[in-house]
Design an enzyme around this catalytic site. Structure first.
Site, mmCIF file in Angstrom:
data_model
loop_
_atom_site.group_PDB
_atom_site.id
_atom_site.type_symbol
_atom_site.label_atom_id
_atom_site.label_comp_id
_atom_site.label_asym_id
_atom_site.label_seq_id
_atom_site.Cartn_x
_atom_site.Cartn_y
_atom_site.Cartn_z
ATOM 1 N N CYS A 145 0.884 -1.162 0.000
ATOM 2 C CA CYS A 145 0.000 0.000 0.000
ATOM 3 C C CYS A 145 0.922 1.211 0.000
ATOM 4 O O CYS A 145 1.503 1.558 1.029
ATOM 5 C CB CYS A 145 -0.907 0.010 1.227
ATOM 6 N N CYS A 160 -2.660 -0.165 3.968
ATOM 7 C CA CYS A 160 -3.793 -1.082 3.841
ATOM 8 C C CYS A 160 -3.310 -2.523 3.803
ATOM 9 O O CYS A 160 -2.335 -2.853 3.115
ATOM 10 C CB CYS A 160 -4.589 -0.746 2.586
#
Lengths: 103, 117, 204
Positions: free
Chosen positions: C108, C113
């Site tokens: 990410c 994430c």
């Protein structure tokens, strides 16, 4: 925004340095930040887009020199002040009180 | 605003808060489309990293309809739209002698792209 | 948006995060915005009840059950939920399969994430600038730092989880594991192999 959080393709960030047998949390305060964030997020105080944007706005030097849970702490302080749940003055006063108690 | 109590935690954790929307929006792209990412530099929130701006890629998959973060972060509405998995080659993103045996896949909202002209 | 733009630098104490979170927690408790027992339950859930063993169970099931593997690759969220894993930061899952032709790796670049229901909370290196900056531009160099070498004729496919899809890598089942049970197989599956920064070694 063209912030420093947008890291893809940048050079000069150093080696990756994985930690063997890394614990989920490294300190008690990280646990507390995680708990406060999930409780306030789950309670509908802000959504994921506000969450991310508050971190993007923390300032480039500050962002790069602080850890993930410090980013989260900055985010939840900022958003809970902005939505009027608490005031910056209340936070400062509570921090000063706790610092005095700890001294 | 709800207060999360201990007995709510298991369900909160197991349910989460999906940004997928149960509504229809007309997709602007189809799998196989050759696209170019818009070159935009919004001062507010966006999930379009700089490294794909102005770059050409190919749509691989339609993930369905999601909230658009660029407006939602600023209380300007959810602006429901499709999100796609888009494939880029290393030479397109990084130039030079980057090898094209590898690839980079990134998720792009309808408002991030145009068809290659 | 200017109103957001206060970096609020503390110089003197109280600046340390332990004190700051204590102050915040105590104010929010006092105002009835959060509940102390809920916080303990949240922390316990993510510290002790979720982690890469969840993802490992999914991988092992896919290795022994071709129908499950098919469902997993077609509907990751649904197939993972069959195993009892779902929710925050795994609301919409996509499982990508490693083969002799393709090696998948997840990053990410914009934040951190990561698929919590299957892998738990992310390790520090995944959230930090070195990995996030280079995974998309020099994936083979990054893999080398993890001691992973991918054959020249295998495509390294990097997934940047910039939207709300969360990615889980289905690693290659190692040679020499034909007689192993699902539990034994799950015990071999590492966290990094499901991020794509590791491969699973064949048993000695």
């Amino acid at each position: 925004m063209n912030g420093v959080h947008d890291l893809g393709g940048m050079h000069g960030m150093g080696p990756i340095d994985p930690e063997a047998n890394e614990p989920v949390f490294h300190d008690e305060w990280e646990r507390r930040v995680f708990g406060v964030v999930i409780a306030t997020f789950g309670g509908g105080n802000y959504d994921v887009d506000q969450f991310r944007h508050a971190i993007e706005l923390m300032g480039a030097a500050n962002y790069l020199s602080t850890s993930y849970y410090e980013h989260w702490l900055h985010m939840v302080e900022t958003l809970m002040v902005e939505n009027g749940t608490i005031t910056r003055d209340e936070l400062d006063a509570e921090q000063a009180k706790l610092a005095k108690e700890a001294a | 605003m709800a207060v999360v109590t201990a007995d709510m935690v298991a369900e909160l954790s197991a349910t989460g808060a999906s940004c997928r929307l149960d509504e229809t929006a007309t997709p602007r792209f189809s799998v196989g489309d050759h696209i170019v990412v818009r070159n935009i530099n919004p001062p507010g929130h966006t999930r379009m990293p700089r490294y794909v701006r102005g770059k050409r890629g190919v749509v691989q998959r339609d993930h369905g309809v999601f909230i658009f973060p660029d407006t939602n972060a600023h209380a300007q509405g959810e602006k429901p739209q499709h999100v796609y998995s888009v494939r880029f080659t290393p030479s397109e993103l990084w130039g030079g002698d980057a090898s094209d045996r590898d690839s980079i896949y990134i998720d792009m909202w309808d408002d991030y792209m145009d068809l290659q002209g | 948006m200017a109103k957001h733009d206060h970096t609020h630098e503390h110089t003197a104490p109280p600046s340390d995060p332990a004190l700051r979170v204590k102050a915040l927690e105590s104010l929010l408790l006092e105002k009835g915005v959060i509940d102390a027992e809920a916080l303990d339950e949240i922390i316990d859930t993510y510290e002790n009840k979720t982690g890469p063993r969840n993802g490992a169970a999914v991988v092992a099931r896919a290795w022994v059950d071709p129908d499950y593997k098919k469902r997993l690759l077609e509907d990751g969220t649904g197939a993972i939920a069959e195993m009892g894993f779902s929710g925050i930061q795994g609301e919409d899952m996509l499982v990508v399969e490693n083969t002799a032709e393709v090696h998948n790796m997840v990053v990410c670049t914009l934040c951190s994430c990561y698929p919590w229901p299957t892998l738990g909370l992310p390790p520090v290196w995944y959230k930090a600038a070195p990995y996030r900056s280079r995974a998309v531009s020099d994936p083979r160099g990054v893999l080398a730092e993890f001691g992973v070498e991918i054959a020249d004729d295998t495509e390294v496919r990097v997934w940047d989880s910039n939207a709300e899809l969360r990615y889980l890598v289905l690693p290659v089942r190692p040679e020499g594991t034909d007689g192993m049970s699902e539990d034994e197989l799950a015990a071999m599956v590492t966290r990094d192999s499901m991020i794509g920064t590791g491969v699973i070694q064949a048993p000695k």
